[in-house]
Design an enzyme around this catalytic site. Sequence first.
Site, PDB file in Angstrom:
ATOM      1  N   ASN A 105       0.808  -1.234   0.000  1.00  0.00           N
ATOM      2  CA  ASN A 105       0.000   0.000   0.000  1.00  0.00           C
ATOM      3  C   ASN A 105       0.837   1.278   0.000  1.00  0.00           C
ATOM      4  O   ASN A 105       0.466   2.257  -0.638  1.00  0.00           O
ATOM      5  CB  ASN A 105      -1.025  -0.018   1.134  1.00  0.00           C
ATOM      6  CG  ASN A 105      -0.395  -0.174   2.492  1.00  0.00           C
ATOM      7  OD1 ASN A 105       0.628  -0.833   2.644  1.00  0.00           O
ATOM      8  ND2 ASN A 105      -0.980   0.435   3.485  1.00  0.00           N
ATOM      9  N   CYS A 155      -3.133   1.500   6.285  1.00  0.00           N
ATOM     10  CA  CYS A 155      -3.409   0.712   7.496  1.00  0.00           C
ATOM     11  C   CYS A 155      -4.066   1.558   8.570  1.00  0.00           C
ATOM     12  O   CYS A 155      -4.848   1.066   9.366  1.00  0.00           O
ATOM     13  CB  CYS A 155      -2.120   0.096   8.022  1.00  0.00           C
ATOM     14  SG  CYS A 155      -0.840   1.325   8.311  1.00  0.00           S
ATOM     15  N   GLU A 199       7.844   0.658  16.604  1.00  0.00           N
ATOM     16  CA  GLU A 199       9.011   1.165  15.874  1.00  0.00           C
ATOM     17  C   GLU A 199       8.862   2.674  15.765  1.00  0.00           C
ATOM     18  O   GLU A 199       7.779   3.218  15.929  1.00  0.00           O
ATOM     19  CB  GLU A 199       9.126   0.483  14.509  1.00  0.00           C
ATOM     20  CG  GLU A 199       9.375  -1.026  14.654  1.00  0.00           C
ATOM     21  CD  GLU A 199       9.881  -1.704  13.386  1.00  0.00           C
ATOM     22  OE1 GLU A 199      10.524  -1.036  12.559  1.00  0.00           O
ATOM     23  OE2 GLU A 199       9.624  -2.911  13.236  1.00  0.00           O
TER      24      GLU A 199
HETATM   25  P1  NAD Z   1      -0.152  -9.485   3.105  1.00  0.00           P
HETATM   26  O1  NAD Z   1      -0.085  -9.962   4.510  1.00  0.00           O
HETATM   27  O2  NAD Z   1      -1.008 -10.191   2.151  1.00  0.00           O
HETATM   28  O3  NAD Z   1       1.305  -9.480   2.455  1.00  0.00           O
HETATM   29  C1  NAD Z   1       2.382  -8.777   3.023  1.00  0.00           C
HETATM   30  C2  NAD Z   1       3.678  -9.435   2.593  1.00  0.00           C
HETATM   31  O4  NAD Z   1       3.785 -10.720   3.175  1.00  0.00           O
HETATM   32  C3  NAD Z   1       3.823  -9.620   1.087  1.00  0.00           C
HETATM   33  O5  NAD Z   1       5.148  -9.308   0.727  1.00  0.00           O
HETATM   34  C4  NAD Z   1       3.530 -11.095   0.913  1.00  0.00           C
HETATM   35  O6  NAD Z   1       4.121 -11.660  -0.220  1.00  0.00           O
HETATM   36  C5  NAD Z   1       4.138 -11.664   2.178  1.00  0.00           C
HETATM   37  N1  NAD Z   1       3.615 -12.958   2.611  1.00  0.00           N
HETATM   38  C6  NAD Z   1       2.355 -13.441   2.461  1.00  0.00           C
HETATM   39  N2  NAD Z   1       2.261 -14.671   3.045  1.00  0.00           N
HETATM   40  C7  NAD Z   1       3.470 -14.951   3.577  1.00  0.00           C
HETATM   41  C8  NAD Z   1       3.999 -16.056   4.297  1.00  0.00           C
HETATM   42  N3  NAD Z   1       3.250 -17.124   4.610  1.00  0.00           N
HETATM   43  N4  NAD Z   1       5.291 -16.014   4.685  1.00  0.00           N
HETATM   44  C9  NAD Z   1       6.058 -14.940   4.388  1.00  0.00           C
HETATM   45  N5  NAD Z   1       5.623 -13.867   3.698  1.00  0.00           N
HETATM   46  C10 NAD Z   1       4.338 -13.863   3.302  1.00  0.00           C
HETATM   47  O7  NAD Z   1      -0.550  -7.943   3.210  1.00  0.00           O
HETATM   48  P2  NAD Z   1      -0.850  -6.933   2.009  1.00  0.00           P
HETATM   49  O8  NAD Z   1      -2.146  -7.329   1.373  1.00  0.00           O
HETATM   50  O9  NAD Z   1       0.369  -6.787   1.177  1.00  0.00           O
HETATM   51  O10 NAD Z   1      -1.044  -5.552   2.793  1.00  0.00           O
HETATM   52  C11 NAD Z   1      -2.276  -5.114   3.318  1.00  0.00           C
HETATM   53  C12 NAD Z   1      -2.347  -5.396   4.814  1.00  0.00           C
HETATM   54  O11 NAD Z   1      -1.244  -4.785   5.465  1.00  0.00           O
HETATM   55  C13 NAD Z   1      -3.580  -4.811   5.467  1.00  0.00           C
HETATM   56  O12 NAD Z   1      -4.081  -5.733   6.397  1.00  0.00           O
HETATM   57  C14 NAD Z   1      -3.032  -3.592   6.213  1.00  0.00           C
HETATM   58  O13 NAD Z   1      -3.780  -3.169   7.332  1.00  0.00           O
HETATM   59  C15 NAD Z   1      -1.687  -4.076   6.617  1.00  0.00           C
HETATM   60  N6  NAD Z   1      -0.779  -2.956   6.894  1.00  0.00           N
HETATM   61  C16 NAD Z   1      -0.448  -2.674   8.200  1.00  0.00           C
HETATM   62  C17 NAD Z   1       0.380  -1.601   8.490  1.00  0.00           C
HETATM   63  C18 NAD Z   1       0.746  -1.242   9.908  1.00  0.00           C
HETATM   64  O14 NAD Z   1       1.628  -0.424  10.091  1.00  0.00           O
HETATM   65  N7  NAD Z   1       0.116  -1.828  10.917  1.00  0.00           N
HETATM   66  C19 NAD Z   1       0.878  -0.818   7.440  1.00  0.00           C
HETATM   67  C20 NAD Z   1       0.508  -1.133   6.128  1.00  0.00           C
HETATM   68  C21 NAD Z   1      -0.312  -2.213   5.866  1.00  0.00           C
END
Ligand code: NAD
Length: 487
Positions: free
Chosen positions: A156, A289, A468
């Site tokens: 995002n 997020c 962080e």
């Molecule tokens: P996602 O969890 O689908 O993917 C994030 C990353 O994890 C990607 O690089 C993906 O390839 C990797 N990944 C997926 N499965 C994995 C596994 N089993 N092992 C290792 N890596 C794996 O998230 P997304 O769809 O890319 O992002 C959106 C989500 O992120 C939303 O839920 C949002 O709220 C959250 N988010 C949180 C923050 C925060 O600071 N709290 C910031 C931005 C986004």
Amino acid sequence: MSRDIMNFIDGTYVRNASGRTFPKRTPIDNALIGTVFEAGKPEVDAAVGAAKAALKGPWGKLSVVERVKLLDEVAVEINRRFDDFLQAEIADTGKPSHLASHVDIPRGAANFQIFADTIKNMSTEAFEMRTPDGKTALSYGVRVPRGVIAVVCPWNLPLLLMTWKVGPALACGNTVVVKPSEETPSTATLLGEVMNKVGVPAGVYNVVHGFGPDSAGAFLTAHPDVDGITFTGETRTGTAIMQAAAVGIRPVSLELGGKNAAVVFADCDFQVAVDTVTRSCFENAGQVCLGTERVYVQRPIFEAFVAALKQKAEAMKPGRPFDPDTRIGPLISKEHQDKVLSYYRKAREEGATVVTGGGVPTMPDDLKDGCWVQPTIWTGLPETAAVVTEEVFGPCCHISPFDSEDEVLEKVNRNRYGLATSIYTQDISRANRLARQIEVGLCWINSWFLRDLRTPFGGSKQSGIGREGGVHSFEFYTELRNVMLKY
Ligand code: NAD
């Protein structure tokens, strides 16, 4: 124009041994913009191996002052190549250029500068005590790098969120292997050129491309030579990452999903509340997020607030990123568009009043294949409805009326997530009282997304583990060792 997007390992761009690639399409019109070379086990092994070796090479011998100088140069070089980063980020995400040029790219550079500044002034504790034999014992803390850090990122805010981890990790003297989201591989790849240009030693910054399970993400997080994992993404993925980290007892820092509320009291500055909630619901097409998906408005101003937000939502013109009239971009992918539209359907099925939106906007022919959805507002749903409890991650919100402070507090806290909240009121006592009771990591009063990078950032409950930002990042990126000297 399509290009090859390669892994960056030990200071060199490499394809892969398997020949496996996947397409990167832009969500603006679904055109192919790149072919990504997926890292298999051999490439992940090579990246982790390079990162481990670099800890013992010239990087590991640099003084803090020398490291800080390099990180400052990284920030300068990102700014010098601002347009390249802007183009890459926009091609991957389709976000409006005014957003990427004011938020994503400048913060990408600032994330190196701020942690370089912070580490320069970092101190540790010291204690002196008398020993039973009349001598003195002096204890002091030493912060040492944790080692090889795996940085697993979402799509995002790709450059911003990745450098939010890489900046402090490198400031502390670690080396990193980054796994950007499969949806946004470009800016992490481009950063490799910056690292080489300013002279960051080979192996300190590595990038491996791919997916999660049975791909680069899982190979990286399971790798025994990874000493810590920092992850931003969905809560469900966070669970898988914790399970991988449990093997070998590796520490994790998790920034996860949210279902953030805005609480608007009748005594608020109405215009500030409407303008800010508009941003928190719809900026980046709701793919933030910290974004708001639940809005609670005190009853006397409920109707007026809903009408004002509706007007704002309907003024958000979708379009091409560099069109100055564009106010909202597409969602990141067809898959995500399907997910968001499924929530739009579910809201109607559960009996929502659709105040505005609820579908796909009519787009000109050349943009018809993009991943567009309308900014959407609902009212009238119970607190148990799917779009009131689950993270949609799209440009939408549900607005409910409330009467008392206790009632709204109970509703805001009745959720498994605990990332962020914003409160709008002129009554500062009430705002501070609520800020202490709302179960979140971040609470804004009369604002949203206002960030001071020295402050702690992170979520409560299922929104994450750890904080962080500023000195708080150093808790994760260093080991604090105690040394006791008897004299
Ligand atoms: P996602 O969890 O689908 O993917 C994030 C990353 O994890 C990607 O690089 C993906 O390839 C990797 N990944 C997926 N499965 C994995 C596994 N089993 N092992 C290792 N890596 C794996 O998230 P997304 O769809 O890319 O992002 C959106 C989500 O992120 C939303 O839920 C949002 O709220 C959250 N988010 C949180 C923050 C925060 O600071 N709290 C910031 C931005 C986004």
